[in-house]
Scaffold this motif. Structure first.
Motif, PDB file in Angstrom:
ATOM      1  N   ILE A 196      -1.584  -5.799  18.923  1.00  0.00           N
ATOM      2  CA  ILE A 196      -1.745  -4.531  17.959  1.00  0.00           C
ATOM      3  C   ILE A 196      -2.586  -5.099  16.513  1.00  0.00           C
ATOM      4  CG2 ILE A 196      -0.663  -3.074  16.538  1.00  0.00           C
ATOM      5  CD1 ILE A 196       1.227  -2.606  18.946  1.00  0.00           C
ATOM      6  N   ARG A 197      -3.498  -4.570  16.119  1.00  0.00           N
ATOM      7  CA  ARG A 197      -3.890  -4.839  14.778  1.00  0.00           C
ATOM      8  C   ARG A 197      -3.797  -3.916  13.884  1.00  0.00           C
ATOM      9  NH1 ARG A 197      -7.689  -9.575  15.858  1.00  0.00           N
ATOM     10  NH2 ARG A 197      -7.585  -9.973  13.767  1.00  0.00           N
ATOM     11  N   PRO A 198      -3.302  -3.929  12.746  1.00  0.00           N
ATOM     12  CA  PRO A 198      -3.162  -3.003  11.775  1.00  0.00           C
ATOM     13  C   PRO A 198      -4.263  -2.406  11.372  1.00  0.00           C
ATOM     14  CG  PRO A 198      -1.747  -4.861  11.081  1.00  0.00           C
ATOM     15  CD  PRO A 198      -2.570  -5.310  12.185  1.00  0.00           C
ATOM     16  N   ILE A 199      -4.337  -1.045  10.924  1.00  0.00           N
ATOM     17  CA  ILE A 199      -5.762  -0.411  10.360  1.00  0.00           C
ATOM     18  C   ILE A 199      -5.531  -0.485   8.995  1.00  0.00           C
ATOM     19  CG2 ILE A 199      -7.034   1.894  10.432  1.00  0.00           C
ATOM     20  CD1 ILE A 199      -6.210   0.627  13.531  1.00  0.00           C
ATOM     21  N   VAL A 200      -6.585  -1.420   8.690  1.00  0.00           N
ATOM     22  CA  VAL A 200      -7.092  -1.154   7.394  1.00  0.00           C
ATOM     23  C   VAL A 200      -8.300  -0.748   6.876  1.00  0.00           C
ATOM     24  CG1 VAL A 200      -7.590  -3.075   5.541  1.00  0.00           C
ATOM     25  CG2 VAL A 200      -6.025  -3.783   7.314  1.00  0.00           C
ATOM     26  N   ASP A 201      -7.907   0.233   6.077  1.00  0.00           N
ATOM     27  CA  ASP A 201      -9.014   1.172   5.632  1.00  0.00           C
ATOM     28  C   ASP A 201     -10.060   0.623   4.617  1.00  0.00           C
ATOM     29  OD1 ASP A 201      -9.762   3.920   5.367  1.00  0.00           O
ATOM     30  OD2 ASP A 201      -9.887   3.785   3.320  1.00  0.00           O
ATOM     31  N   LYS A 202      -9.517  -0.059   3.679  1.00  0.00           N
ATOM     32  CA  LYS A 202     -10.542  -0.691   2.482  1.00  0.00           C
ATOM     33  C   LYS A 202      -9.851  -1.860   1.747  1.00  0.00           C
ATOM     34  CE  LYS A 202     -13.534   3.115   1.097  1.00  0.00           C
ATOM     35  NZ  LYS A 202     -14.542   2.734   1.521  1.00  0.00           N
ATOM     36  N   VAL A 203     -10.528  -2.938   1.636  1.00  0.00           N
ATOM     37  CA  VAL A 203     -10.133  -4.070   1.026  1.00  0.00           C
ATOM     38  C   VAL A 203     -10.768  -4.288  -0.491  1.00  0.00           C
ATOM     39  CG1 VAL A 203      -9.919  -6.773   0.939  1.00  0.00           C
ATOM     40  CG2 VAL A 203      -9.751  -5.422   3.008  1.00  0.00           C
ATOM     41  N   PHE A 204     -10.005  -4.235  -1.434  1.00  0.00           N
ATOM     42  CA  PHE A 204     -10.363  -4.205  -2.930  1.00  0.00           C
ATOM     43  C   PHE A 204     -10.409  -5.671  -3.362  1.00  0.00           C
ATOM     44  CE2 PHE A 204      -9.606   0.034  -2.225  1.00  0.00           C
ATOM     45  CZ  PHE A 204     -10.566   0.982  -3.069  1.00  0.00           C
ATOM     46  N   ARG A 205     -11.084  -6.167  -4.241  1.00  0.00           N
ATOM     47  CA  ARG A 205     -10.949  -7.277  -4.926  1.00  0.00           C
ATOM     48  C   ARG A 205      -9.806  -7.332  -5.942  1.00  0.00           C
ATOM     49  NH1 ARG A 205     -15.438 -10.443  -4.077  1.00  0.00           N
ATOM     50  NH2 ARG A 205     -17.400  -9.505  -3.272  1.00  0.00           N
ATOM     51  N   TYR A 206      -9.193  -8.369  -6.374  1.00  0.00           N
ATOM     52  CA  TYR A 206      -8.131  -8.428  -7.238  1.00  0.00           C
ATOM     53  C   TYR A 206      -8.361  -7.701  -8.570  1.00  0.00           C
ATOM     54  CZ  TYR A 206      -4.489 -10.641 -10.090  1.00  0.00           C
ATOM     55  OH  TYR A 206      -3.308 -10.785 -10.688  1.00  0.00           O
ATOM     56  N   LYS A 207      -9.652  -8.208  -9.100  1.00  0.00           N
ATOM     57  CA  LYS A 207     -10.118  -7.649 -10.232  1.00  0.00           C
ATOM     58  C   LYS A 207     -10.218  -5.944 -10.313  1.00  0.00           C
ATOM     59  CE  LYS A 207     -15.262  -8.323  -9.526  1.00  0.00           C
ATOM     60  NZ  LYS A 207     -16.434  -9.074 -10.130  1.00  0.00           N
ATOM     61  N   ASN A 208     -10.443  -5.535  -9.071  1.00  0.00           N
ATOM     62  CA  ASN A 208     -10.645  -4.114  -8.841  1.00  0.00           C
ATOM     63  C   ASN A 208      -9.162  -3.452  -8.634  1.00  0.00           C
ATOM     64  OD1 ASN A 208     -13.281  -4.248  -9.715  1.00  0.00           O
ATOM     65  ND2 ASN A 208     -14.003  -4.459  -7.810  1.00  0.00           N
ATOM     66  N   ALA A 209      -8.094  -4.041  -8.778  1.00  0.00           N
ATOM     67  CA  ALA A 209      -6.942  -3.339  -8.401  1.00  0.00           C
ATOM     68  C   ALA A 209      -6.607  -1.886  -8.775  1.00  0.00           C
ATOM     69  CB  ALA A 209      -5.697  -4.195  -8.978  1.00  0.00           C
ATOM     70  N   ARG A 210      -7.280  -1.786 -10.122  1.00  0.00           N
ATOM     71  CA  ARG A 210      -6.994  -0.163 -10.468  1.00  0.00           C
ATOM     72  C   ARG A 210      -7.765   0.614  -9.719  1.00  0.00           C
ATOM     73  NH1 ARG A 210      -5.093   1.763 -15.036  1.00  0.00           N
ATOM     74  NH2 ARG A 210      -4.855  -0.158 -16.004  1.00  0.00           N
ATOM     75  N   LYS A 211      -8.830   0.297  -9.130  1.00  0.00           N
ATOM     76  CA  LYS A 211      -9.701   1.190  -8.146  1.00  0.00           C
ATOM     77  C   LYS A 211      -9.102   1.223  -7.067  1.00  0.00           C
ATOM     78  CE  LYS A 211     -14.414   0.038 -10.024  1.00  0.00           C
ATOM     79  NZ  LYS A 211     -15.629  -0.540  -9.529  1.00  0.00           N
ATOM     80  N   ALA A 212      -8.319   0.449  -6.676  1.00  0.00           N
ATOM     81  CA  ALA A 212      -7.394   0.551  -5.409  1.00  0.00           C
ATOM     82  C   ALA A 212      -6.394   1.580  -5.414  1.00  0.00           C
ATOM     83  CB  ALA A 212      -6.882  -0.685  -5.020  1.00  0.00           C
ATOM     84  N   PHE A 213      -5.561   1.836  -6.683  1.00  0.00           N
ATOM     85  CA  PHE A 213      -4.483   2.534  -6.851  1.00  0.00           C
ATOM     86  C   PHE A 213      -5.355   4.114  -7.142  1.00  0.00           C
ATOM     87  CE2 PHE A 213      -2.303  -1.062  -7.847  1.00  0.00           C
ATOM     88  CZ  PHE A 213      -1.236  -1.064  -7.302  1.00  0.00           C
ATOM     89  N   ASP A 214      -6.234   4.138  -7.831  1.00  0.00           N
ATOM     90  CA  ASP A 214      -6.805   5.342  -7.817  1.00  0.00           C
ATOM     91  C   ASP A 214      -7.474   5.966  -6.487  1.00  0.00           C
ATOM     92  OD1 ASP A 214      -6.673   5.141 -10.617  1.00  0.00           O
ATOM     93  OD2 ASP A 214      -8.734   4.441 -11.020  1.00  0.00           O
ATOM     94  N   TYR A 215      -8.073   4.910  -5.603  1.00  0.00           N
ATOM     95  CA  TYR A 215      -8.362   5.541  -4.285  1.00  0.00           C
ATOM     96  C   TYR A 215      -7.175   5.682  -3.549  1.00  0.00           C
ATOM     97  CZ  TYR A 215     -10.463   5.031   0.309  1.00  0.00           C
ATOM     98  OH  TYR A 215     -10.820   5.276   1.634  1.00  0.00           O
ATOM     99  N   MET A 216      -6.114   5.342  -3.699  1.00  0.00           N
ATOM    100  CA  MET A 216      -4.964   5.622  -2.742  1.00  0.00           C
ATOM    101  C   MET A 216      -4.441   6.961  -3.525  1.00  0.00           C
ATOM    102  SD  MET A 216      -1.248   3.957  -2.480  1.00  0.00           S
ATOM    103  CE  MET A 216      -0.766   3.784  -4.409  1.00  0.00           C
ATOM    104  N   ALA A 217      -4.527   7.233  -4.835  1.00  0.00           N
ATOM    105  CA  ALA A 217      -4.057   8.740  -5.291  1.00  0.00           C
ATOM    106  C   ALA A 217      -5.080   9.616  -4.887  1.00  0.00           C
ATOM    107  CB  ALA A 217      -4.112   8.415  -6.812  1.00  0.00           C
ATOM    108  N   GLU A 218      -6.122   9.589  -4.646  1.00  0.00           N
ATOM    109  CA  GLU A 218      -7.194  10.434  -4.036  1.00  0.00           C
ATOM    110  C   GLU A 218      -6.923  11.046  -2.713  1.00  0.00           C
ATOM    111  OE1 GLU A 218     -11.096   8.789  -4.429  1.00  0.00           O
ATOM    112  OE2 GLU A 218     -11.029   8.933  -6.597  1.00  0.00           O
ATOM    113  N   GLY A 219      -6.788   9.903  -1.887  1.00  0.00           N
ATOM    114  CA  GLY A 219      -6.194  10.150  -0.473  1.00  0.00           C
ATOM    115  C   GLY A 219      -6.991  10.835   0.230  1.00  0.00           C
ATOM    116  N   LYS A 220      -8.253  11.392   0.193  1.00  0.00           N
ATOM    117  CA  LYS A 220      -9.078  12.372   0.999  1.00  0.00           C
ATOM    118  C   LYS A 220      -9.786  11.625   2.178  1.00  0.00           C
ATOM    119  CE  LYS A 220     -10.486  15.104  -3.093  1.00  0.00           C
ATOM    120  NZ  LYS A 220     -11.633  15.517  -3.960  1.00  0.00           N
ATOM    121  N   ASN A 221     -10.077  10.571   1.944  1.00  0.00           N
ATOM    122  CA  ASN A 221     -10.896  10.203   3.088  1.00  0.00           C
ATOM    123  C   ASN A 221     -10.309   8.833   3.753  1.00  0.00           C
ATOM    124  OD1 ASN A 221     -13.186  11.882   3.032  1.00  0.00           O
ATOM    125  ND2 ASN A 221     -13.593  10.618   1.037  1.00  0.00           N
ATOM    126  N   ARG A 222      -9.038   8.475   3.265  1.00  0.00           N
ATOM    127  CA  ARG A 222      -8.285   7.130   3.632  1.00  0.00           C
ATOM    128  C   ARG A 222      -7.873   7.544   5.252  1.00  0.00           C
ATOM    129  NH1 ARG A 222      -2.995   6.064   2.731  1.00  0.00           N
ATOM    130  NH2 ARG A 222      -2.846   7.564   0.966  1.00  0.00           N
TER     131      ARG A 222
END
Length: 240
Positions: A196-222
């Motif tokens: 079994i391989r976990p389903i990873v939607d997107k990988v963000f770079r460390y410097k773009n951590a805030r974008k990752a949290f924003d993307y999670m909050a949107e939740g539309k296409n995840r």
């Protein structure tokens, strides 16, 4: 580790660590301690009345916990009904092995639909919605079934219709707070056997951590987990 793990370096006691199967990438492995173990606990951590092959579970949405539950359920030979607001996501879930899908946007009585699809109620509902979905969970569950509460994405408070069904249907409601080391190790054995391989939607770079949290909050296409890579970015999925 009271300050969390969004950091480039940390110190941890060896007893707090666990060996991950070699076939997993670091990004995939990072999804296991919270979402993976929570899903495993929701399906297996009972002293009595364990789920048997052929049992039916109802999953809500296509976030990390629900997709882990789907993958584990198929490895354990369980039947899966899953909900989503997106037909495209339901198709992807069926490609992963879901037996049936319900669009809760177009079918407001999705709990009752799950009850019909399971011919008398599902054995377990893994509820990630909380107050906003508990009424539907009670619609879906069979007499003597279980509702595993793992989140409150649809609200922490609100009206729950026909609460008396909890005792009329002898429903057992459990709260799940991740799990324990033994369960983690048992989960990894099943994962290794079934690859079994976990389903990873997107990988963000460390410097773009805030974008990752924003993307999670949107939740539309995840669909699946979001990973922040603090080191070299692995080429396993979309990178931002």
């Amino acid at each position: 580790m009271t300050q969390g793990v969004l950091r480039e370096r940390l110190e941890a006691h060896e007893k707090t660590l666990i060996k991950i199967p070699d076939y997993l990438t670091d990004a995939e492995a990072s999804t296991l301690p919270c979402a993976g173990v929570t899903a495993w606990s929701a399906l297996t951590d009972f002293s009595l009345d364990k789920l048997k092959p052929g049992s039916t579970i109802l999953l809500q949405g296509t976030g990390g916990v629900s997709l882990f539950c789907l993958q584990f359920a198929k490895a354990l030979q369980l039947k899966v009904i899953i909900t989503s607001s997106s037909d495209a996501k339901l198709k992807r879930a069926k490609d992963l092995g879901a037996d049936a899908g319900i669009n809760y946007r177009t079918n407001a009585k999705w709990g009752k639909e799950a009850y019909k699809l399971s011919n008398g109620g599902v054995d377990v509902v893994v509820d990630v919605g909380g107050a906003g979905t508990l009424t539907h969970a009670l619609d879906a569950v069979r007499v003597g079934g279980r509702i595993m509460m793992v989140g409150n994405l649809a609200g922490r408070s609100g009206e729950i219709k026909r609460l008396d069904r909890i005792f009329y249907k002898a429903v057992r409601i459990y709260g799940v707070v991740v799990g324990h080391r033994q369960g983690f190790e048992e989960m990894l054995k099943v994962m290794s056997t079934a690859k079994i391989r976990p389903i990873v939607d997107k990988v963000f770079r460390y410097k773009n951590a805030r974008k990752a949290f924003d993307y999670m909050a949107e939740g539309k296409n995840r669909f699946g987990k979001i990973v922040i890579n603090v080191g070299a970015v692995e080429a396993i999925t979309s990178r931002l």
